[in-house]
Each structure stands twice: as C-alpha cells, then as structure tokens.
Design an enzyme around this catalytic site. Structure first.
Site, mmCIF file in Angstrom:
data_model
loop_
_atom_site.group_PDB
_atom_site.id
_atom_site.type_symbol
_atom_site.label_atom_id
_atom_site.label_comp_id
_atom_site.label_asym_id
_atom_site.label_seq_id
_atom_site.Cartn_x
_atom_site.Cartn_y
_atom_site.Cartn_z
ATOM 1 N N HIS A 76 0.854 -1.191 0.000
ATOM 2 C CA HIS A 76 0.000 0.000 0.000
ATOM 3 C C HIS A 76 0.886 1.235 0.000
ATOM 4 O O HIS A 76 1.951 1.238 0.613
ATOM 5 C CB HIS A 76 -0.881 0.024 1.254
ATOM 6 C CG HIS A 76 -2.059 0.937 1.134
ATOM 7 N ND1 HIS A 76 -1.984 2.281 1.383
ATOM 8 C CD2 HIS A 76 -3.334 0.688 0.764
ATOM 9 C CE1 HIS A 76 -3.178 2.822 1.194
ATOM 10 N NE2 HIS A 76 -4.007 1.895 0.804
ATOM 11 N N ASP A 123 -7.953 -5.326 -0.009
ATOM 12 C CA ASP A 123 -8.425 -6.206 -1.095
ATOM 13 C C ASP A 123 -8.051 -7.662 -0.910
ATOM 14 O O ASP A 123 -8.525 -8.516 -1.660
ATOM 15 C CB ASP A 123 -7.845 -5.704 -2.428
ATOM 16 C CG ASP A 123 -8.420 -4.340 -2.780
ATOM 17 O OD1 ASP A 123 -7.640 -3.384 -2.936
ATOM 18 O OD2 ASP A 123 -9.652 -4.226 -2.846
HETATM 19 C C1 SDX Z 1 -6.248 0.099 -2.854
HETATM 20 O O1 SDX Z 1 -4.360 4.531 -1.936
HETATM 21 C C2 SDX Z 1 -5.359 3.963 -1.323
HETATM 22 O O2 SDX Z 1 -5.787 4.354 -0.247
HETATM 23 C C3 SDX Z 1 -5.966 2.804 -2.087
HETATM 24 C C4 SDX Z 1 -6.994 1.963 -1.345
HETATM 25 C C5 SDX Z 1 -8.285 2.724 -1.079
HETATM 26 O O3 SDX Z 1 -9.021 2.348 -0.150
HETATM 27 O O4 SDX Z 1 -8.603 3.646 -1.872
HETATM 28 O O5 SDX Z 1 -6.450 1.527 -0.108
HETATM 29 C C6 SDX Z 1 -7.390 0.728 -2.155
HETATM 30 O O6 SDX Z 1 -5.979 0.447 -3.971
HETATM 31 C C7 SDX Z 1 -5.400 -0.903 -2.113
HETATM 32 C C8 SDX Z 1 -4.205 -1.422 -2.965
HETATM 33 C C9 SDX Z 1 -4.718 -2.520 -3.897
HETATM 34 N N1 SDX Z 1 -3.648 -2.893 -4.851
HETATM 35 C C10 SDX Z 1 -3.045 -4.086 -4.801
HETATM 36 O O7 SDX Z 1 -3.217 -4.908 -3.900
HETATM 37 C C11 SDX Z 1 -2.097 -4.359 -5.970
HETATM 38 C C12 SDX Z 1 -0.773 -4.903 -5.426
HETATM 39 N N2 SDX Z 1 -0.093 -3.788 -4.695
HETATM 40 C C13 SDX Z 1 0.916 -3.047 -5.439
HETATM 41 O O8 SDX Z 1 0.613 -2.845 -6.790
HETATM 42 C C14 SDX Z 1 1.402 -1.816 -4.653
HETATM 43 O O9 SDX Z 1 1.637 -2.235 -3.379
HETATM 44 C C15 SDX Z 1 0.559 -0.552 -4.602
HETATM 45 C C16 SDX Z 1 0.152 -0.104 -5.957
HETATM 46 C C17 SDX Z 1 -0.665 -0.759 -3.770
HETATM 47 C C18 SDX Z 1 1.415 0.526 -3.969
HETATM 48 O O10 SDX Z 1 2.417 0.863 -4.903
HETATM 49 P P1 SDX Z 1 3.701 1.665 -4.461
HETATM 50 O O11 SDX Z 1 3.358 2.682 -3.431
HETATM 51 O O12 SDX Z 1 4.417 2.108 -5.684
HETATM 52 O O13 SDX Z 1 4.514 0.517 -3.742
HETATM 53 P P2 SDX Z 1 5.793 0.772 -2.865
HETATM 54 O O14 SDX Z 1 6.501 2.003 -3.280
HETATM 55 O O15 SDX Z 1 5.346 0.643 -1.444
HETATM 56 O O16 SDX Z 1 6.702 -0.487 -3.253
HETATM 57 C C19 SDX Z 1 7.886 -0.668 -2.526
HETATM 58 C C20 SDX Z 1 8.525 -1.917 -3.092
HETATM 59 C C21 SDX Z 1 8.783 -1.866 -4.590
HETATM 60 O O17 SDX Z 1 9.872 -2.739 -4.807
HETATM 61 P P3 SDX Z 1 11.403 -2.067 -4.894
HETATM 62 O O18 SDX Z 1 11.371 -1.127 -6.060
HETATM 63 O O19 SDX Z 1 11.619 -1.397 -3.559
HETATM 64 O O20 SDX Z 1 12.300 -3.281 -5.109
HETATM 65 O O21 SDX Z 1 7.661 -3.041 -2.886
HETATM 66 C C22 SDX Z 1 7.344 -3.614 -4.149
HETATM 67 C C23 SDX Z 1 7.582 -2.552 -5.185
HETATM 68 O O22 SDX Z 1 7.841 -3.149 -6.430
HETATM 69 N N3 SDX Z 1 5.933 -3.988 -4.070
HETATM 70 C C24 SDX Z 1 5.470 -5.206 -4.317
HETATM 71 C C25 SDX Z 1 4.093 -5.137 -4.081
HETATM 72 N N4 SDX Z 1 3.759 -3.897 -3.692
HETATM 73 C C26 SDX Z 1 4.916 -3.186 -3.689
HETATM 74 N N5 SDX Z 1 6.100 -6.330 -4.714
HETATM 75 C C27 SDX Z 1 5.307 -7.413 -4.889
HETATM 76 N N6 SDX Z 1 3.974 -7.439 -4.675
HETATM 77 C C28 SDX Z 1 3.328 -6.310 -4.278
HETATM 78 N N7 SDX Z 1 2.020 -6.337 -4.070
#
Ligand code: SDX
Length: 434
Positions: free
Chosen positions: A311, A369
């Site tokens: 998140h 989710d």
């Molecule tokens: C919702 O914003 C809100 O409030 C949204 C929400 C709402 O109520 O409106 O809460 C609803 O959208 C919840 C999120 C649902 N999405 C997912 O579950 C999809 C999977 N999650 C990822 O796509 C991701 O975690 C995000 C999109 C939610 C957040 O993206 P960020 O902020 O760009 O992630 P980050 O910067 O925290 O990532 C840090 C690291 C990165 O790796 P490095 O570059 O450091 O090596 O963690 C990795 C990311 O690639 N990473 C993941 C991951 N989420 C982050 N790796 C694997 N699986 C994941 N799910």
C-alpha cells in the site's frame, strides 16, 4: 486553509543568496505541511514528486490514515468502532456531514436516499447497447457518466441544495445501476429497489431476486455486506478520489466526476485488486504452489505482484484487512462453509509472505483487497462484480470529498506542472532534408 501555521521551512538555492520560506501548516493529527505556493516566485523552481507520494493536494477533514500505526479514522471515529457499532447509511451521513446523526437526522437521511434509489426508466435502454459479456465496471462507468443527461434540474454545483440532491442521487442510484449491470450480464430481468429494505439489504435484493418467486435477504449476508461497504467508504486522497477532485476542480458535473472515479478505481493497482486477488489464488491452485509463486513475485523481471499486498500509505497492517479477515471467518462459519480452500490459501500466503525478508523489508502487508474477494465469493457475488461493489461503497467517499473541495475557498482548478527534459527549441526541416 486553516491558519494554524507554526514555523516554516526555508529552501535555499545553492550558489545564490536566494531562499524561500514555506510556512508550516499544522495538522490536527499527522504530519504538518509546508505551503510552497511561493516557491516558484521566490526561486524559479518547482518541486518534483511523481505519484504525489509526498504532496498534500488539499486540506481535508474527512478521513485520516496513519500508515505506520495502521490507523484509519472517518471524521475522527476509528474504523474498528464504526465497523462494529454503526452501519453504512449512518457512516454515509457521517462522511458527508462531519458528525454522527441523531435519530431524526438519520431517519430523514435514510428517507432522502431511499427516495432516490430508482433510475429513470429510459436508462434501461442504455444496457441494450452493451454485449452481455461486457465487464460490469465498463457498464457502471458509462451509465453513471450519462446520469447528468437526466438531471438538468440540479447540475449547478455552486448551489448547496443542488449539490445535496446530486449526492443523494449518486449514493442511491449507483447500487441500482450496479445491480442492473449484474442482472444484464446473466440475462435476468432488472429488479427494482424496495423502500422497506436498508441499503445493504436492497443491494443484495436487487442482485439476487427474480420475479418468479419471493426473495428474502439473508440477514447474515446483509450484515456482512453492510460492513464491507463501511470498510470501503472512504480513504483520503487515493487515486480514484484524487481523480474525482481533479475532475471536480474544472467545474464538471458530479456525475461526470464520479464516472471518472469509477474509471480510475478499475485499475488492478487500485480497486481492481480484489478481483485480481481471486484470479491469483485460483491460478496458484493449491498451497504447495505458493512458494514458487512467491519466488516469481520476488523476481523483478516477472513483473508479477502479490495482489492484495502492499500500500502507498500503510506500511503496517491495513486495519480494514484485519476486520475483513475476521468477517471472512464469521461469514464462512455462519454460512456453514467448513473449509474454503481459497481462504486457506490466502492465510498460508499471508503467513509465508510475512516471514519473507522481501515483504518484511519493504513493509508489504495485506491490504483491504486481500480478503474481501473471498468473502464476496462465499456470498455468491461473481468476481467481475467485486470492483463494482468497491465503487458502490466508495461513491459516498467520492461525493463527500467532491463536496468538500467545492466548498473549500482555497480550491482552484488542479493543474500540476512538470520538469521538461525534451528537445529544446529547434527549427523545422523539410522532409527532403531529413
Ligand atoms: C487500494 O491509496 C489507497 O488508499 C488505495 C486503497 C483505497 O481504499 O482507496 O487503499 C485501495 O488500492 C489498495 C491497494 C490494492 N492494490 C493491490 O493490492 C495491488 C498490489 N499492490 C501493489 O501494486 C502496490 O503495493 C501498490 C500499488 C498498492 C502501492 O504501490 P507503491 O506505493 O508504488 O509501492 P511501494 O513504493 O510501497 O513499493 C515498494 C517496493 C517496490 O519494490 P522495490 O522497487 O523497492 O524493489 O515493494 C514492491 C515494489 O515493487 N511492491 C510489491 C508489491 N507492492 C509493492 N512487490 C510485490 N507485490 C506487491 N504487491
């Protein structure tokens, strides 16, 4: 903006004697913000924050999130207390008006929303233009955007009464349109809303009833649905809410703004994740395949994400995910579902991920989710309707944020800037000379 400025941040341009002082605006809880609106005039520079991860785009009094502590407050009330003691209609009033309603206010609000649940009869014709296998989010986005064509009587966004009527219409009609999208996809006749049912009961009724026999809404499912709606109602400046605010800042009508929010929510990185979690669990198939899947997620070249994890704000457990997980167990038990393989898989995946350095070091925890899809599947909701349900719940959050933006004296049209790194000025050359 609140004039709670206390102190400032000074930015100095290296190699010059130029500096800019950004007054600090204090929050009632959470980080203060540096008001940098004078920065360009003082130093001729912009700030750079792709994805707006560190940028406060507005002042708001609706929802507060503490991502490190896993705290979520709606108008100051903890989500855990609202999920336990309140219901979606009361929470909708709270988000829209800022205070919990007294009995009279709640009765009036319930009546106001109930009286707007039907849609204009001609809206039924929109559906004939869609294929039966159209994704219900595509239908919801299109039909909600077209609602303004029916309500020319209340599109003046500067009239508080017209804003209020539009809010009632959107909160009341989105579930009706959502249920119609489902009925259309399964070839069943549309079911009209009923005024003797509460919000969650009505939604389940319109989804499941058929003209051939009476349908009684299961109270366990209605309570679970109501709690799921409460958990999804608002979440400060997430991607879809920011989309609604940006669209609203141009003066677009509320139906167009909410349709824009629906479109943004659909993305798998956002509200589309609940549908993606189910698909992920079904593709993995069985617990013994989880370690291999986790290894694929950790391999950046795979571009595979663990859906329902991570998140932008929560770097601890999403409090909604905890409540959703508890509700999952309750609903399955109350429905007499002894073992749900998908829930077993999800819990095993959560256990493995939370012990794995890749997820721990990146503070990746289950979000709202991760478990919601399992409950919805157990309740008989088809996967394609999961994000639609998220949109039904979030409509009141979007409308509340849109209303707050319109009423904010500091609000102006949203117009981010950029850092331009493309070609500098150059002369055109005729094709013969290229
Ligand atoms: C919702 O914003 C809100 O409030 C949204 C929400 C709402 O109520 O409106 O809460 C609803 O959208 C919840 C999120 C649902 N999405 C997912 O579950 C999809 C999977 N999650 C990822 O796509 C991701 O975690 C995000 C999109 C939610 C957040 O993206 P960020 O902020 O760009 O992630 P980050 O910067 O925290 O990532 C840090 C690291 C990165 O790796 P490095 O570059 O450091 O090596 O963690 C990795 C990311 O690639 N990473 C993941 C991951 N989420 C982050 N790796 C694997 N699986 C994941 N799910």
């Amino acid at each position: 903006m609140s004039d709670a400025s206390k102190g400032s941040v000074t930015l100095t341009l290296d190699g010059t004697n130029r500096s800019s002082s950004a007054p600090l605006v204090q929050a009632s809880v959470g980080p203060a913000v540096a008001d940098i609106r004078k920065l360009y005039a003082d130093l001729g520079i912009f700030t750079f924050d792709p994805g707006f991860g560190m940028t406060a785009a507005c002042e708001s009094k609706i929802t507060y999130i503490d991502g490190d502590q896993g705290i979520l407050l709606y108008r100051g009330y903890p989500i855990e207390q609202l999920a336990e003691n309140s219901d979606f209609t009361e929470v909708s009033y709270l988000l829209l008006n800022g205070e919990l309603p007294n009995k009279k206010q709640l009765a009036q609000f319930t009546q106001d929303v109930t009286m707007h649940t039907m849609v204009h009869e001609q809206i039924r014709r929109f559906f004939d233009g869609f294929r039966r296998d159209a994704h219900p989010m595509a239908i919801l986005c299109g039909v909600v955007g077209a609602l303004s064509a029916f309500y020319h009587d209340a599109l003046d966004i500067n009239d508080p009464r017209q804003r209020e009527i539009s809010a009632f219409r959107l909160i009341a009609k989105v579930p009706t349109i959502a249920a119609m999208a489902y009925k259309y996809s399964v070839g069943q006749p549309f079911v009209y809303p009923r005024n003797d049912l509460n919000y969650a009961e009505n939604f389940l009724y319109m989804l499941n009833a058929v003209p051939a026999e009476d349908y009684k809404v299961n109270p366990i499912l209605a309570r679970a649905m109501d709690r799921i709606l409460v958990l999804h109602a608002d979440h400060e400046q997430n991607a879809s809410t920011s989309t609604v605010r940006l669209a609203g800042s141009t003066g677009a009508n509320p139906y167009a703004c909410i349709a824009a929010g629906i479109a943004a929510l659909w993305g798998p990185a956002h509200g589309g994740a609940n549908e993606a979690v189910l698909k992920m669990l079904e593709e993995i198939g069985s617990p013994e395949n989880i370690p291999a899947f986790i290894e694929k997620v950790k391999d950046k070249n795979s571009h595979v994400k663990l859906m329902g994890f991570g998140h932008r704000v929560y770097k601890n457990f999403d409090p909604r995910a905890k409540i959703m997980k508890e509700t999952c167990h309750e609903v399955l038990a109350e429905l007499g579902i002894k073992d749900e393989p998908l829930l077993d898989m999800a819990m095993e995946m959560e256990r493995i991920a939370l012990e794995d350095e890749y997820f721990v070091s990146r503070k990746l925890y289950p979000n709202v989710d991760f478990y919601s899809g399992i409950i919805l599947k157990a309740m008989g909701i088809p996967t394609s309707m999961f994000t639609v349900l998220f949109a039904v719940a979030r409509t009141v959050g979007w409308v509340s944020q849109w209303k707050e933006m319109i009423e904010d004296p500091a609000q102006r049209i949203g117009r981010p800037r950029q850092v331009y790194t493309g070609a500098t000025n150059r002369d055109y050359t005729p094709v013969e000379k290229r």
